[in-house]
Design a protein around this motif. Structure first.
Motif, PDB file in Angstrom:
ATOM      1  N   GLU A 156       0.807  -1.227   0.000  1.00 24.71           N
ATOM      2  CA  GLU A 156       0.000   0.000   0.000  1.00 24.71           C
ATOM      3  C   GLU A 156       0.842   1.279   0.000  1.00 24.71           C
ATOM      4  O   GLU A 156       0.535   2.230  -0.708  1.00 24.71           O
ATOM      5  CB  GLU A 156      -0.947  -0.003   1.197  1.00 24.71           C
ATOM      6  N   GLY A 157       1.888   1.290   0.813  1.00 26.39           N
ATOM      7  CA  GLY A 157       2.726   2.489   0.883  1.00 26.39           C
ATOM      8  C   GLY A 157       3.343   2.809  -0.466  1.00 26.39           C
ATOM      9  O   GLY A 157       3.375   3.965  -0.904  1.00 26.39           O
ATOM     10  N   ALA A 158       3.825   1.776  -1.156  1.00 28.29           N
ATOM     11  CA  ALA A 158       4.445   1.975  -2.463  1.00 28.29           C
ATOM     12  C   ALA A 158       3.402   2.407  -3.488  1.00 28.29           C
ATOM     13  O   ALA A 158       3.688   3.206  -4.384  1.00 28.29           O
ATOM     14  CB  ALA A 158       5.134   0.686  -2.916  1.00 28.29           C
ATOM     15  N   ILE A 159       2.181   1.893  -3.356  1.00 26.13           N
ATOM     16  CA  ILE A 159       1.120   2.307  -4.272  1.00 26.13           C
ATOM     17  C   ILE A 159       0.869   3.795  -4.119  1.00 26.13           C
ATOM     18  O   ILE A 159       0.771   4.535  -5.101  1.00 26.13           O
ATOM     19  CB  ILE A 159      -0.185   1.520  -4.002  1.00 26.13           C
ATOM     20  N   LEU A 160       0.820   4.232  -2.851  1.00 31.30           N
ATOM     21  CA  LEU A 160       0.600   5.658  -2.604  1.00 31.30           C
ATOM     22  C   LEU A 160       1.716   6.480  -3.244  1.00 31.30           C
ATOM     23  O   LEU A 160       1.463   7.448  -3.947  1.00 31.30           O
ATOM     24  CB  LEU A 160       0.549   5.911  -1.089  1.00 31.30           C
ATOM     25  N   ARG A 161       2.957   6.059  -3.026  1.00 32.48           N
ATOM     26  CA  ARG A 161       4.093   6.838  -3.526  1.00 32.48           C
ATOM     27  C   ARG A 161       4.187   6.790  -5.049  1.00 32.48           C
ATOM     28  O   ARG A 161       4.338   7.815  -5.694  1.00 32.48           O
ATOM     29  CB  ARG A 161       5.397   6.306  -2.926  1.00 32.48           C
ATOM     30  N   ARG A 162       4.067   5.577  -5.608  1.00 29.12           N
ATOM     31  CA  ARG A 162       4.353   5.451  -7.040  1.00 29.12           C
ATOM     32  C   ARG A 162       3.137   5.723  -7.918  1.00 29.12           C
ATOM     33  O   ARG A 162       3.279   6.116  -9.060  1.00 29.12           O
ATOM     34  CB  ARG A 162       4.864   4.041  -7.342  1.00 29.12           C
ATOM     35  N   HIS A 163       1.947   5.449  -7.414  1.00 30.64           N
ATOM     36  CA  HIS A 163       0.801   5.486  -8.326  1.00 30.64           C
ATOM     37  C   HIS A 163      -0.281   6.487  -7.960  1.00 30.64           C
ATOM     38  O   HIS A 163      -1.217   6.680  -8.713  1.00 30.64           O
ATOM     39  CB  HIS A 163       0.182   4.094  -8.437  1.00 30.64           C
ATOM     40  N   MET A 164      -0.206   7.090  -6.787  1.00 33.07           N
ATOM     41  CA  MET A 164      -1.299   7.989  -6.422  1.00 33.07           C
ATOM     42  C   MET A 164      -0.875   9.437  -6.249  1.00 33.07           C
ATOM     43  O   MET A 164      -1.557  10.333  -6.733  1.00 33.07           O
ATOM     44  CB  MET A 164      -1.982   7.471  -5.157  1.00 33.07           C
ATOM     45  N   LEU A 165       0.241   9.683  -5.557  1.00 34.74           N
ATOM     46  CA  LEU A 165       0.567  11.060  -5.199  1.00 34.74           C
ATOM     47  C   LEU A 165       0.705  11.970  -6.415  1.00 34.74           C
ATOM     48  O   LEU A 165       0.085  13.013  -6.508  1.00 34.74           O
ATOM     49  CB  LEU A 165       1.848  11.102  -4.361  1.00 34.74           C
ATOM     50  N   ARG A 166       1.516  11.535  -7.377  1.00 31.01           N
ATOM     51  CA  ARG A 166       1.776  12.401  -8.518  1.00 31.01           C
ATOM     52  C   ARG A 166       0.490  12.622  -9.323  1.00 31.01           C
ATOM     53  O   ARG A 166       0.177  13.734  -9.720  1.00 31.01           O
ATOM     54  CB  ARG A 166       2.858  11.792  -9.405  1.00 31.01           C
ATOM     55  N   ASN A 167      -0.261  11.528  -9.519  1.00 23.90           N
ATOM     56  CA  ASN A 167      -1.504  11.644 -10.275  1.00 23.90           C
ATOM     57  C   ASN A 167      -2.463  12.604  -9.596  1.00 23.90           C
ATOM     58  O   ASN A 167      -3.122  13.412 -10.249  1.00 23.90           O
ATOM     59  CB  ASN A 167      -2.166  10.273 -10.399  1.00 23.90           C
ATOM     60  N   ALA A 168      -2.536  12.501  -8.263  1.00 24.49           N
ATOM     61  CA  ALA A 168      -3.489  13.344  -7.540  1.00 24.49           C
ATOM     62  C   ALA A 168      -3.029  14.791  -7.502  1.00 24.49           C
ATOM     63  O   ALA A 168      -3.846  15.702  -7.424  1.00 24.49           O
ATOM     64  CB  ALA A 168      -3.676  12.810  -6.125  1.00 24.49           C
ATOM     65  N   ALA A 169      -1.708  15.008  -7.582  1.00 26.52           N
ATOM     66  CA  ALA A 169      -1.199  16.380  -7.464  1.00 26.52           C
ATOM     67  C   ALA A 169      -1.414  17.193  -8.746  1.00 26.52           C
ATOM     68  O   ALA A 169      -1.346  18.424  -8.707  1.00 26.52           O
ATOM     69  CB  ALA A 169       0.280  16.358  -7.101  1.00 26.52           C
ATOM     70  N   LEU A 170      -1.679  16.505  -9.861  1.00 22.10           N
ATOM     71  CA  LEU A 170      -1.825  17.234 -11.135  1.00 22.10           C
ATOM     72  C   LEU A 170      -2.854  18.373 -11.074  1.00 22.10           C
ATOM     73  O   LEU A 170      -2.536  19.505 -11.406  1.00 22.10           O
ATOM     74  CB  LEU A 170      -2.202  16.265 -12.256  1.00 22.10           C
ATOM     75  N   PRO A 171      -4.094  18.081 -10.663  1.00 22.45           N
ATOM     76  CA  PRO A 171      -5.061  19.186 -10.618  1.00 22.45           C
ATOM     77  C   PRO A 171      -4.650  20.275  -9.640  1.00 22.45           C
ATOM     78  O   PRO A 171      -4.996  21.442  -9.839  1.00 22.45           O
ATOM     79  CB  PRO A 171      -6.372  18.519 -10.180  1.00 22.45           C
ATOM     80  N   VAL A 172      -3.886  19.904  -8.599  1.00 27.50           N
ATOM     81  CA  VAL A 172      -3.452  20.916  -7.639  1.00 27.50           C
ATOM     82  C   VAL A 172      -2.474  21.885  -8.299  1.00 27.50           C
ATOM     83  O   VAL A 172      -2.560  23.100  -8.107  1.00 27.50           O
ATOM     84  CB  VAL A 172      -2.809  20.247  -6.407  1.00 27.50           C
ATOM     85  N   VAL A 173      -1.545  21.332  -9.081  1.00 24.55           N
ATOM     86  CA  VAL A 173      -0.580  22.201  -9.759  1.00 24.55           C
ATOM     87  C   VAL A 173      -1.316  23.127 -10.744  1.00 24.55           C
ATOM     88  O   VAL A 173      -1.026  24.322 -10.832  1.00 24.55           O
ATOM     89  CB  VAL A 173       0.488  21.363 -10.485  1.00 24.55           C
ATOM     90  N   THR A 174      -2.278  22.568 -11.473  1.00 25.31           N
ATOM     91  CA  THR A 174      -3.066  23.400 -12.394  1.00 25.31           C
ATOM     92  C   THR A 174      -3.728  24.541 -11.639  1.00 25.31           C
ATOM     93  O   THR A 174      -3.673  25.702 -12.048  1.00 25.31           O
ATOM     94  CB  THR A 174      -4.188  22.559 -13.039  1.00 25.31           C
TER      95      THR A 174
END
Lengths: 548, 325, 276
Positions: free
Chosen positions: B234-252
């Motif tokens: 789970e921890g690796a899923i969060l790091r590798r597959h969720m954080l960056r994807n979720a941050a995209l709209p935030v950066v926009t």
């Protein structure tokens, strides 16, 4: 049936409250042995996906485990700690999913994602040998230029290629059991054929057990060694493929078999030959821009189409996604404006029509869309949705409502449906409502744009029958757009095959199926799942299809 | 070629924006009650007749308005923003003097809010429904509704007046001229803490909420299920597959908020007497020093455009779909 | 509609928001009754702390009653918040609908224009606008509307475009319904709920902008407002915290209330989005 690779023993799962039934799965038992493909077949809501997810402990949180066992390689998964199941996932037990478009992380290179499957389970392998292994896997699953493909992002690959990546990922640690959850449903037929062949050959090479989940009896006929039929969370029947397909014992299995479209006799065309609709040199190019910084891409949806539909005829336009078949339907109705060319309806120039003429034309030419969920206004009672049409053409409210009620009955719904909202109906019922809405204007010409594609086979068969009955009663001319040759064969007098905005072949249904002239048509025909099985069956049995 | 064309479009867009801002300035000056020359001189009554005449001649105010507009645009193009009669200084010089502190403040608030928002949002999204999620969401809701300037005052009340931990106002200590470079920077940083926290608070709240819902959405996506099916922890899923994807709209979102951030800097600088463009704005408002205000508006807009280019770059780093095209 | 009310009232946050908002509205309505005197009038000894000299929330540097100011300030905040939002909605939705429905060049021009307007630091534009045209209720409302419409226009455009492409709208066109009937019966009712939600949140941000403007000394000099009170108390915060504290709490409560109501409205009107 013991000694299997996977054994599910009277597994029951509970659905959350408020669902249409209490149990997602009700005492389901099945086995998968090494080196065999077991097809789990059922319509939507049968619980077939739940089984796959239950094996890997990936069930949605709301679904609760009730009872039963899942035993894999002699190990009880149902009581195993989470860490142990995680170690099995992606190593001995691998899974591929339906939607290749969303199943891969869009922000990471596909090679990395496959490599992750390897280093997650093996810490002793060097980075270099992992990347070699990934390239090797990519070539095994038939990806072009594997060395380059590893550094591609998912959006740079086609749907079929992405599914190959998913398969490579699943095979990365040489699993004993592969679970495939409708892996070809989202793909075009020719791609589906390739992926099915790939799965079958990889399975045979490696002697894997495969649990293959599908709704398509044709696919079952193509690849299954054994079959399990599921309905409403219960196993209806299971046995070897030849037992189930040739002598189904259960009524539901028989019903599923009979509902498969495109068997029995091909319709013979003929009759009057006056043209109702004539299309000449119709052209449309879309300029699409994906994302802010992307290049403009030109897509020809219609590259000089020539087509004519006779009065009383049913013409099917068949093509894979991107062939331009839906654009054609919309251009005929002027929902999309063509770039150039001519559309004549009863000799009138459709593209030159003014507002008044266009309105009158649209009364005479109606359409039923693909998605029964999107094509009814969610805020309107279905009766109103139907009555709006006649009212727009001058009927009084009373008359229009009477017409709407009459049509609701005629499409097989109760007149009391009038006061209900779309969300209260199933997909098939909604499609009936859409047909009622279109026909309430008493048109001469009906376009069905993938009108049965979103429906389960048994519902599909009913809606097809309804359409063909109504067509006969009203003397309609019909343009039937579909990606499924079997459906086309079921309903059409004549079939047009489209590809990349061009018409590849235009022939009477009979000719097209018996002696296609174009290679592309032949490859489409060859790709139809279960074609061989059903063809053989038609010779031995006197077709008990829908036409009988 | 494609790249050149894109850069060309980008530059054209920037020029168009600056042009529009200049037009707004021009229109406002002409729409103001009274003599435009008096407006340009600063509505203080201090301007004498010779100065007004000079302004009229310089801006062609006796000519038809298209000529006036043209004259004004030409001046803007040469970065001639006029003369502050009040401060007896060129407006462009005044602004350039104050640019540094504002950049320090807004950029630190920008990154602080982005990092804080992503962090707290991810935390809340991860603990979806648990008490820590509820707590973070509540605080975010409150911060989102707090007037920036009031928050600043309250922080001063607590941290400067009550506990005397941090300076309440200014950029550096008055004794700072004798400091070494290191101590000088340290002193600025100490002064920066309260203003930067104040300015970033509301945006941090916005990004926290966005990141939270974005992470929850991503966690339900198919590719996360794929990663689980691969056996990834789970921890690796969060790091590798969720954080960056979720941050995209935030950066926009962060890119879109830059304009508002600079607007916020105006009030924050006012509260903390931070010697930047915002404080200059406040002084110009109190003295009705219009040439300075007009120039500030223009320069701050250009600043926003510049930071937008920066966020575009960040976006390219995060999303390969853009970078590789 | 009944479902919407039910979902809304089913949310504790929605009810809390309504209650808080009711308090703000009550303050605005009852201000002239409870404090008939002008809030600008000196009514006590300057620098009285809360509770001192019979002043509930204390007095400011000139002896004006803070409680009276907070009550009267509610009137200005709510008035400006609502009127400027309505104006922004009018402009934004009109431009957005035209762009979304017309498409083509009209769409491109409107979108570019909106984007440019979104780049501009909106608060600075509002300051400039009010300062040059001199502060009054009118200029403040126009200034806030001027900087609030772009997001609404973008949203309205996106909504109209996505709903217009839905198949039931195409079916309605095929049924021979007139373009106006399609627009008003099918497109708008299905496009409007996110616009209503965003509109309600715009009221909150309008109140914050108004407060910031009057904090900068750009409030209407004839009307007491919360932002002005905070600005006036700023320089004496060391001696008299209450002068800035209470008006700030008033803003905070009102804005939180509107946001809570907006969120509950969102859950009620867009059930699909909030399911996650």
């Amino acid at each position: 049936m013991s000694g299997g690779l996977l054994s599910i023993q009277s597994l029951s799962l509970a659905l959350p409250e408020g669902a249409d039934r209490k149990k997602a799965l009700d005492a389901v038992s099945l086995d998968v042995r090494p080196n065999e493909i077991v097809c789990l077949v059922g319509e939507s809501g049968s619980g077939k996906s739940m089984i796959a997810h239950a094996i890997l402990d990936l069930l949605p949180r709301k679904v609760r485990y009730l009872d039963g066992d899942i035993v894999f390689n002699g190990k009880k998964l149902t009581q195993a700690p989470a860490g142990e199941i995680r170690r099995l996932r992606g190593s001995d037990l691998a899974m591929i999913f339906q939607e290749p478009l969303t199943a891969l992380n869009p922000l990471r290179r596909v090679g990395e994602q496959v490599a992750e499957a390897i280093y997650t389970h093996r810490s002793d392998v060097s980075a270099k040998s992992i990347s070699q292994r990934v390239i090797e896997l990519f070539s095994q699953v038939g990806l072009p230029d594997p060395a380059a493909a590893v550094s591609a992002f998912p959006f740079q690959l086609s749907g079929g290629q992405r599914q190959r990546v998913m398969i490579a990922m699943a095979l990365a640690n040489d699993p004993a059991l592969l679970i495939a959850d409708e892996p070809t449903t989202a793909l075009d037929v020719t791609t589906q054929r390739q992926i099915l062949d790939l799965i079958r050959s990889l399975q045979a090479e490696r002697g894997m057990g495969v649990l293959f989940i599908t709704h398509d009896i044709g696919v079952v006929a193509d690849i299954a060694h054994r079959v399990v039929v599921l309905r409403h969370g219960k196993v209806v029947e299971q046995g070897t493929a030849s037992e189930i397909l040739n002598n189904p014992r259960d009524a539901y299995t028989r019903q599923l078999m009979d509902a498969v479209p495109g068997r029995g006799h091909v319709r013979a065309g003929g009759g009057k030959k006056t043209a109702l609709l004539q299309i000449s040199d119709l052209r449309k190019t879309f300029v699409v821009k994906q994302g802010l910084f992307a290049k403009y891409r030109r897509v020809d949806a219609a590259a000089g189409l020539e087509l004519s539909i006779s009065k009383g005829e049913t013409l099917a336009v068949v093509g894979e996604s991107g062939s331009g078949k839906s654009t054609l339907a919309r251009m005929i109705l002027r929902l999309i404006d063509a770039d150039s060319g001519q559309v004549l309806f009863n000799g009138e120039d459709v593209r030159g029509m003014g507002r008044v003429a266009l309105r009158e034309y649209r009364r005479r030419a109606q359409i039923v869309f693909q998605d029964p969920y999107a094509s009814l206004d969610p805020r309107l009672r279905v009766g109103d949705s139907i009555a709006r049409g006649p009212i727009a053409f001058g009927s009084s409210r009373r008359e229009a409502e009477a017409t709407a009620r009459k049509w609701l009955e005629r499409v097989g719904l109760d007149a009391s449906a009038f006061d209900r909202f779309p969300h209260e109906f199933s997909g098939g019922q909604r499609q009936r409502i859409c047909i009622a809405r279109a026909l309430a204007l008493d048109p001469e010409f009906l376009i069905a744009d993938e009108a049965v594609s979103a429906l389960d086979v048994s519902v599909q068969a009913q809606v097809l029958r309804l359409l063909s009955d109504l067509k006969a009663q009203m003397g309609l001319t019909m343009l039937f757009i579909t990606h499924d040759l079997r459906v086309a064969r079921e309903i059409a007098d004549r079939i047009v095959v489209m590809r990349n905005g061009c018409i590849v072949e235009d022939a009477p249904a009979e000719t097209l199926f018996s002696s296609p002239t174009e290679d592309y048509t032949r490859s489409l025909l060859a790709a139809v799942p279960g074609r061989k099985f059903f063809a053989d069956q038609d010779i031995t049995a006197t077709g008990t299809g829908i036409h009988a | 070629m494609e790249i050149l064309l894109r850069i060309g479009f980008r530059i054209a867009g920037i020029v168009l924006t600056i042009f529009l801002i200049a037009v707004i300035n021009f229109t406002l000056v002409n729409a103001a009650p009274g003599d435009p020359a008096a407006v340009m001189a600063g509505q203080s009554g201090a301007a004498d007749e010779t100065f007004l005449k000079q302004i009229r001649a310089e801006y062609g105010l006796d000519k038809p308005w298209p000529v006036q507009l043209g004259t004004y645009l030409l001046k803007v193009a040469q970065f001639d923003l006029g003369y502050s009669f009040r401060q007896r200084q060129e407006v462009s010089d005044l602004i350039l003097e104050r640019l540094g502190p504002t950049l320090v403040l807004t950029l630190s608030a920008f990154f602080l809010s982005l990092i804080g928002g992503v962090f707290f949002g991810a935390l809340a999204g991860r603990r979806h429904g648990k008490w820590s999620d509820v707590a973070i969401s509540m605080v975010a809701l409150l911060l989102y509704a707090t007037p920036v300037f009031w928050l600043g005052l309250m922080l001063v009340l607590v941290f400067s007046i009550q506990f005397e931990w941090l300076p309440a106002f200014g950029y550096v200590d008055i004794r700072a001229s004798g400091f070494s470079a290191w101590n000088y920077a340290l002193d600025v940083a100490r002064h920066l803490i309260l203003p930067a926290v104040t300015l970033s608070a509301i945006y941090m709240a916005v990004y926290t909420r966005l990141m939270r819902s974005s992470l929850i959405e991503v966690s339900q996506e198919d590719h996360v299920k794929t990663a689980r099916a691969k056996g990834v922890a789970e921890g690796a899923i969060l790091r590798r597959h969720m954080l960056r994807n979720a941050a995209l709209p935030v950066v926009t979102m962060a890119g879109m908020q830059v304009g508002a951030l600079i607007g916020g800097a105006v009030v924050v600088e006012t509260v903390f007497s931070w010697p930047g463009l915002g404080r200059l704005t406040f002084d110009a408002v109190t003295q009705r020093d219009y040439p300075v205000l007009l120039g500030l508006f223009l320069v701050m807009s250009i600043l926003v455009i510049a930071v937008n280019l920066l966020t575009d770059l960040i976006y390219r780093l995060v999303d390969p779909r853009i970078a590789t095209q | 509609m009944k479902d919407v009310v039910k979902t809304f009232l089913g949310r504790p946050t929605g009810i809390a928001g309504l209650l808080l908002l009711a308090i703000s509205c009550l303050m605005a309505v009852s201000a002239p009754i409870l404090y008939p005197a002008s809030p600008w009038e000196m009514s006590g000894i300057p620098f009285s702390a809360p509770g001192e000299n019979g002043m509930l929330l204390g007095t400011d540097t000139l002896g004006r009653d803070i409680a009276s100011g907070v009550m009267h300030g509610a009137r200005v905040s709510l008035l400006i918040g609502i009127v400027s939002t309505l104006a922004a909605l009018f402009v934004g939705v009109l431009l957005g609908c035209v762009a979304g429905y017309a498409g083509g060049t009209v769409d491109t021009v409107i979108v570019r224009f909106t984007e440019i307007f979104q780049t501009i630091p909106s608060f600075v534009l509002a300051i400039l606008f009010v300062a040059i045209l001199s502060p009054s209720l009118g200029t403040i409302i126009v200034a806030i509307a001027l900087v609030s419409w772009p997001p609404l226009a973008r949203l309205a455009r996106a909504q109209v475009m996505s709903v217009t492409q839905r198949e039931f709208v195409q079916a309605a066109r095929c049924q021979g319904q007139s373009p106006l009937s399609v627009m008003f019966r099918h497109v708008l009712p299905n496009a409007i709920s996110p616009i209503i939600v965003t509109g309600s949140l715009t009221v909150a941000s309008a109140i914050l902008i108004e407060a910031a403007l009057s904090f900068m000394g750009l409030g209407d000099p004839n009307h007491m407002s919360w932002g002005y009170m905070i600005g006036a108390g700023r320089t004496v915060i060391r001696q008299a915290w209450w002068m800035s504290f209470f008006p700030g709490i008033a803003i905070l409560v009102t804005v939180v209330a509107i946001n809570l109501v907006g969120e509950a409205l969102n859950d009620a009107l867009n059930p699909r989005i909030s399911r996650s």
